[in-house]
Design a protein around this motif. Structure first.
Motif, mmCIF file in Angstrom:
data_model
loop_
_atom_site.group_PDB
_atom_site.id
_atom_site.type_symbol
_atom_site.label_atom_id
_atom_site.label_comp_id
_atom_site.label_asym_id
_atom_site.label_seq_id
_atom_site.Cartn_x
_atom_site.Cartn_y
_atom_site.Cartn_z
ATOM 1 N N ARG A 13 0.835 -1.197 0.000
ATOM 2 C CA ARG A 13 0.000 0.000 0.000
ATOM 3 C C ARG A 13 0.872 1.249 0.000
ATOM 4 O O ARG A 13 1.842 1.354 0.760
ATOM 5 C CB ARG A 13 -0.901 0.000 1.224
ATOM 6 C CG ARG A 13 -1.827 1.185 1.348
ATOM 7 C CD ARG A 13 -2.937 1.166 0.334
ATOM 8 N NE ARG A 13 -3.816 0.004 0.527
ATOM 9 C CZ ARG A 13 -4.880 -0.243 -0.226
ATOM 10 N NH1 ARG A 13 -5.186 0.570 -1.227
ATOM 11 N NH2 ARG A 13 -5.621 -1.306 -0.003
ATOM 12 N N ILE A 69 -3.579 9.339 7.853
ATOM 13 C CA ILE A 69 -2.764 8.167 7.516
ATOM 14 C C ILE A 69 -3.066 7.021 8.466
ATOM 15 O O ILE A 69 -3.276 5.871 8.039
ATOM 16 C CB ILE A 69 -1.264 8.531 7.541
ATOM 17 C CG1 ILE A 69 -0.917 9.427 6.341
ATOM 18 C CG2 ILE A 69 -0.396 7.265 7.535
ATOM 19 C CD1 ILE A 69 0.492 9.979 6.376
ATOM 20 N N GLU A 70 -3.121 7.319 9.762
ATOM 21 C CA GLU A 70 -3.413 6.276 10.748
ATOM 22 C C GLU A 70 -4.830 5.737 10.561
ATOM 23 O O GLU A 70 -5.057 4.523 10.608
ATOM 24 C CB GLU A 70 -3.251 6.831 12.157
ATOM 25 C CG GLU A 70 -3.502 5.799 13.252
ATOM 26 C CD GLU A 70 -3.233 6.339 14.644
ATOM 27 O OE1 GLU A 70 -3.237 5.532 15.590
ATOM 28 O OE2 GLU A 70 -3.027 7.553 14.772
ATOM 29 N N GLY A 73 -5.010 3.641 7.418
ATOM 30 C CA GLY A 73 -4.278 2.408 7.651
ATOM 31 C C GLY A 73 -5.102 1.408 8.440
ATOM 32 O O GLY A 73 -5.129 0.210 8.142
ATOM 33 N N ALA A 74 -5.821 1.917 9.463
ATOM 34 C CA ALA A 74 -6.692 1.043 10.267
ATOM 35 C C ALA A 74 -7.845 0.522 9.420
ATOM 36 O O ALA A 74 -8.239 -0.651 9.536
ATOM 37 C CB ALA A 74 -7.221 1.821 11.468
ATOM 38 N N GLU A 78 -3.747 -2.248 7.195
ATOM 39 C CA GLU A 78 -2.306 -2.278 6.920
ATOM 40 C C GLU A 78 -1.751 -0.857 6.912
ATOM 41 O O GLU A 78 -2.426 0.090 6.486
ATOM 42 C CB GLU A 78 -2.025 -2.940 5.563
ATOM 43 C CG GLU A 78 -2.681 -2.231 4.391
ATOM 44 C CD GLU A 78 -2.384 -2.899 3.062
ATOM 45 O OE1 GLU A 78 -1.255 -3.397 2.899
ATOM 46 O OE2 GLU A 78 -3.278 -2.911 2.203
ATOM 47 N N THR A 79 -0.556 -0.720 7.395
ATOM 48 C CA THR A 79 0.136 0.566 7.351
ATOM 49 C C THR A 79 0.793 0.718 5.986
ATOM 50 O O THR A 79 1.384 -0.230 5.479
ATOM 51 C CB THR A 79 1.216 0.624 8.449
ATOM 52 O OG1 THR A 79 0.593 0.456 9.718
ATOM 53 C CG2 THR A 79 1.965 1.946 8.420
ATOM 54 N N ARG A 81 3.444 1.337 3.128
ATOM 55 C CA ARG A 81 4.894 1.203 3.083
ATOM 56 C C ARG A 81 5.553 2.553 2.778
ATOM 57 O O ARG A 81 6.683 2.813 3.204
ATOM 58 C CB ARG A 81 5.275 0.165 2.016
ATOM 59 C CG ARG A 81 6.777 -0.039 1.780
ATOM 60 C CD ARG A 81 7.504 -0.519 3.017
ATOM 61 N NE ARG A 81 6.959 -1.742 3.564
ATOM 62 C CZ ARG A 81 7.370 -2.966 3.227
ATOM 63 N NH1 ARG A 81 8.318 -3.117 2.316
ATOM 64 N NH2 ARG A 81 6.842 -4.032 3.786
ATOM 65 N N ASP A 99 2.820 13.094 10.242
ATOM 66 C CA ASP A 99 2.025 11.909 10.580
ATOM 67 C C ASP A 99 2.730 10.630 10.114
ATOM 68 O O ASP A 99 2.767 9.632 10.842
ATOM 69 C CB ASP A 99 0.642 11.998 9.934
ATOM 70 C CG ASP A 99 -0.293 12.943 10.681
ATOM 71 O OD1 ASP A 99 0.073 13.413 11.778
ATOM 72 O OD2 ASP A 99 -1.397 13.196 10.167
ATOM 73 N N ALA A 100 3.259 10.663 8.896
ATOM 74 C CA ALA A 100 3.938 9.479 8.360
ATOM 75 C C ALA A 100 5.195 9.166 9.154
ATOM 76 O O ALA A 100 5.447 8.009 9.521
ATOM 77 C CB ALA A 100 4.272 9.696 6.891
ATOM 78 N N LYS A 103 4.772 7.324 12.269
ATOM 79 C CA LYS A 103 4.509 5.890 12.113
ATOM 80 C C LYS A 103 5.713 5.157 11.493
ATOM 81 O O LYS A 103 5.597 3.998 11.090
ATOM 82 C CB LYS A 103 3.285 5.676 11.217
ATOM 83 C CG LYS A 103 1.978 6.165 11.821
ATOM 84 C CD LYS A 103 1.593 5.294 13.005
ATOM 85 C CE LYS A 103 0.283 5.723 13.612
ATOM 86 N NZ LYS A 103 -0.070 4.913 14.812
ATOM 87 N N ILE A 105 7.078 5.640 8.625
ATOM 88 C CA ILE A 105 6.806 5.374 7.212
ATOM 89 C C ILE A 105 7.714 6.256 6.370
ATOM 90 O O ILE A 105 7.883 7.444 6.659
ATOM 91 C CB ILE A 105 5.330 5.672 6.874
ATOM 92 C CG1 ILE A 105 4.393 4.816 7.730
ATOM 93 C CG2 ILE A 105 5.061 5.441 5.392
ATOM 94 C CD1 ILE A 105 2.941 5.271 7.674
#
Length: 221
Positions: A13, A69-70, A73-74, A78-79, A81, A99-100, A103, A105
């Protein structure tokens, strides 16, 4: 000095923040890499809208907001890549990058603030499976493009075409030559003479030269 890598993104993703022309170029490359792309943007270029309509990418029709983003992802389970940021709104861009990074990312900034970027996308030449990238450490992207144009005139088509014939020979090397001798084999084979044969499109002669070298390493025909 940057550390060069080629990311394997098949089935992974990737979030794109922005739906303009820069985002479109990034999406086209990501789809070729078989990534699963989500574009977060109130509007899309005509091309991106077409890709979304046929299911090649997912579209979230909204401006980026904190925590998106979070939350996405939820929703996907999946988070991502990778996150690519490409909007004209520098505040939203910084928010998405923060934000990334929160995490862990990887982030590529295709718009300011550029200092938030974890990596650059280099100039490149692609011929089939042959990929050549050029970077100047940020000193001159224009010079990277200039070098790319020069290399495109230098016979890469021939090397790309021969690469298809080299693949089965490589499998034989891996199967029949001990690991500790393989590097020496390729050092002996990949010579200026071989390069000249490939440039002249004398592929049969180039393949025969490699076959002969296999014999010198004890590999039977």
């Amino acid at each position: 000095m940057d550390y060069p890598i080629n990311l394997k993104l098949r089935g992974r993703r990737v979030f794109i923040i922005g739906g303009g022309r820069v985002a479109q170029r990034r999406v086209e490359d990501l789809l070729k890499a078989e990534a699963r792309v989500t574009v977060i943007s109130p509007a899309l270029t005509g091309r991106l809208a077409q890709e979304a309509a046929v299911g090649k990418l997912s579209h979230v029709p909204a401006k980026y907001t904190a925590g998106a983003i979070e939350a996405l992802g939820a929703e996907y389970g999946e988070t991502p890549r990778l996150v690519i940021v490409a909007t004209p709104d520098e505040t939203a861009n910084k928010l998405a990058a923060d934000d990334a990074h929160g995490k862990n990312i990887l982030v590529n900034m295709a718009a300011p603030p550029m200092e938030e970027s974890d990596f650059i996308v280099p100039a490149r030449i692609q011929r089939g499976e042959l990929l050549v990238t050029i970077a100047t450490g940020g000193l001159s992207p224009a010079f990277s493009r200039f070098i790319r144009l020069q290399l495109e005139k230098s016979g890469l088509e021939e090397f790309a075409d021969f690469l298809r014939r080299l693949s089965p020979l490589r499998r034989r090397v891996r199967a029949e030559i001990e690991p500790e001798k393989r590097e020496q084999f390729w050092r002996d084979v990949l010579t200026e003479e071989l390069a000249s044969l490939i440039k002249a499109r004398k592929f049969d002669s180039a393949e025969a030269a490699i076959e002969n070298a296999l014999g010198h390493f004890g590999v039977k025909p």
